[in-house]
Enzyme design. Structure first.
Site, PDB file in Angstrom:
ATOM      1  N   GLU A  80     -11.828 -12.601  31.014  1.00 29.51           N
ATOM      2  CA  GLU A  80     -12.499 -13.878  31.268  1.00 29.51           C
ATOM      3  C   GLU A  80     -13.271 -14.274  30.010  1.00 29.51           C
ATOM      4  OE1 GLU A  80     -15.613 -15.669  34.599  1.00 29.51           O
ATOM      5  OE2 GLU A  80     -15.749 -13.555  34.017  1.00 29.51           O
ATOM      6  N   LYS A 179     -11.548 -20.074  39.644  1.00 27.28           N
ATOM      7  CA  LYS A 179     -12.578 -19.141  40.113  1.00 27.28           C
ATOM      8  C   LYS A 179     -13.445 -19.770  41.197  1.00 27.28           C
ATOM      9  CE  LYS A 179     -16.342 -16.220  38.295  1.00 27.28           C
ATOM     10  NZ  LYS A 179     -17.103 -15.869  37.064  1.00 27.28           N
ATOM     11  N   CYS A 212     -13.874 -11.824  38.004  1.00 29.67           N
ATOM     12  CA  CYS A 212     -15.248 -11.349  37.832  1.00 29.67           C
ATOM     13  C   CYS A 212     -16.068 -11.336  39.130  1.00 29.67           C
ATOM     14  CB  CYS A 212     -15.941 -12.177  36.745  1.00 29.67           C
ATOM     15  SG  CYS A 212     -17.373 -11.340  35.983  1.00 29.67           S
TER      16      CYS A 212
END
EC number: 3.5.1.92
Length: 501
Positions: A80, A179, A212
């Site tokens: 990321e 995300k 993440c």
């Protein structure tokens, strides 16, 4: 009769070809990338300046991709923020964004770069994948225009997404994921209106992808495994290590074991922000991992994985613990803080024994034997059953054996990286109210313990042999997703958390 035989022959031939084209194992690669940051991230730059920064990072990623391909890797994951860095505003990130189409458009950017406007980053990633015959997972920014007909359209007339893309070995865009669970300082991006569950199939298994902070929440992470039944998770991350329970290699390997999937974690390498820790994890044990706070170098990791991990018995996480009689420890319990959460602790005063500590509905049971009882080190058994409300809002049940920072009990729960005490054996269990429990074992100097422990079907995390190194923590990290509060219900500790991280 002849037609019937012909159909049977075709069916057998199809079956044989299908079997031949599918792989029982594959070579996975992850790259921990030492990102090159722009000179200024808070001030908008020209598209040309933005592309120059991205190409410098892509030059490094190209080296990793080429090396992985030469070593036989089928797929490589990059981190990321690995192409342009972090710490942007909504305006300053804009020159780095491209319009990323839905993969259903059947597009190979390397062959047709101008089909969806100016997309030099997607073109270069596509050509890298095609030229090296490898799947590439990368993280870039997506932009989507909107207008007043959309009541949720941002004031600047566009959505901006933190986005993972996957290009197959022919350079085709096969996956795009926006995300869902943005971290505290990701104000430059929007979350999608609904969580996206993104999967794709290959000859070496079914893959899912998320990014993440997503790993701490139910959607889309748990949904990908429970409902979509993926074999392998792809995980680009910019993970800041938080001890004792949320260092990257520790938690990501635990998630792979708890969810019974392969897990490919690619972290940024930026020690100043405590960013390091990448790995290739199978459900039974880590295959390879990397943690390095001392150098500024990137690192390529490769390992072989089963395309379809073998099924393992379902774990009843409360079965054993619910049958253990909890003996009163008098007034020996004390409280300590672990990443802003107040745990109930008991000091382990003997070289070995059986201890129980409870908080609310959670009772944690530990049997252990140390190699020696040192006078300069203190270990404690801790329990936490409550809502964590700092950088996010999520409900935890945690049983943990951990080393205190000093012999002062007030330091139990503080971040500590080294220890001297090895354990001959340990067995940890708890009366968890969830099936989502992630088993962690972390040794001194932030090292994992592959092959040294396992989880029984009755919910015990136990050692298979004396630990190969001194112990930092042995932990069962449970998540009760149904008790999470609203995503934005953050506490006044948020500012402190940002300083802490």
């Amino acid at each position: 009769m002849i037609l019937s035989q012909l159909l049977n022959y075709v069916a057998v031939l199809f079956f044989c070809v299908s079997r031949a084209s599918s792989l029982d194992t594959f070579i996975a690669a992850v790259y921990e990338h030492a990102v090159i940051l722009p000179n200024a991230t808070l001030v908008p730059v020209s598209p040309e300046e933005a592309l120059a920064v991205m190409n410098r990072n892509l030059d490094l990623l190209e080296g990793a991709v080429t090396s992985a391909s030469k070593q036989g890797a089928h797929i490589i994951v990059t981190p990321e923020d690995g192409i342009y860095g972090f710490n942007f505003t909504r305006e300053s990130i804009y020159p780095y964004l491209e319009d990323i189409p839905d993969p259903q458009v059947n597009w190979i950017p390397c062959n047709n770069p101008d089909r969806f406007g100016h997309t030099p980053v997607q073109q270069r990633l596509s050509c890298l994948a095609k030229d090296n015959s490898i799947y590439i997972v990368a993280n870039i920014g997506d932009k989507k225009s909107c207008n007043a007909s959309d009541p949720q359209c941002p004031p600047d007339g566009r959505y901006q997404y933190n986005t993972d893309v996957v290009f197959d070995s022919k350079g085709k865009l096969v996956a795009r994921y926006h995300k869902q669970n943005l971290f505290l300082n990701e104000d430059q991006f929007n979350a999608p209106k609904e969580p996206e569950v993104v999967t794709f199939n290959t000859t070496f298994g079914k893959f899912g992808i998320f990014t993440c902070f997503d790993i701490l929440f139910h959607d889309p992470a748990v949904t990908l495994v429970r409902d979509s039944r993926v074999d392998t998770i792809l995980f680009p991350t910019a993970w800041m290590n938080v001890l004792p329970h949320l260092s990257a290699i520790e938690f990501h390997s635990a998630w792979a074991m708890g969810m019974k999937v392969n897990f490919l974690a690619s972290n940024l390498h930026y020690p100043l922000k405590k960013m390091t820790g990448s790995g290739i994890y199978a459900p039974d044990s880590p295959r390879v991992f990397h943690y390095d706070m001392k150098t500024e170098e990137g690192k390529l990791l490769l390992a072989q994985l089963d395309s379809h991990p073998h099924p393992t018995p379902v774990v009843n996480w409360t079965s054993y613990a619910s049958g253990v009689e909890a003996h009163s420890m008098g007034n020996q319990e004390f409280t300590g803080t672990v990443f802003f959460d107040e745990f109930t602790f008991l000091e382990l005063k003997e070289i070995g024994g059986n201890y129980t500590v409870c908080q609310r509905d959670l009772c944690c049971h530990l049997s252990y034997k140390m190699s020696e009882k040192r006078s300069d080190e203190v270990y404690a058994l801790g329990a936490f059953d409550g809502l964590h409300t700092v950088e996010g809002s999520y409900y935890l049940q945690i049983c943990t054996l951990l080393k205190c920072k000093t012999t002062d009990l007030h330091t139990c729960g503080d971040s500590v990286e080294t220890a001297s005490t090895r354990f001959e054996m340990f067995s940890l269990s708890g009366t968890f109210g969830t099936q989502y429990v992630f088993p962690e074992v972390l040794l001194s100097e932030i090292q994992l313990a592959p092959g040294e422990f396992q989880v029984s079907s009755d919910g015990r995390l136990f050692s298979l042999k004396p630990t190969s190194g001194p112990v930092l923590t042995v932990t069962l990290f449970g998540r009760l997703y149904e008790k999470d509060s609203a995503p934005n219900a953050l506490s006044d500790l948020t500012t402190q958390a940002l300083r802490y991280l």
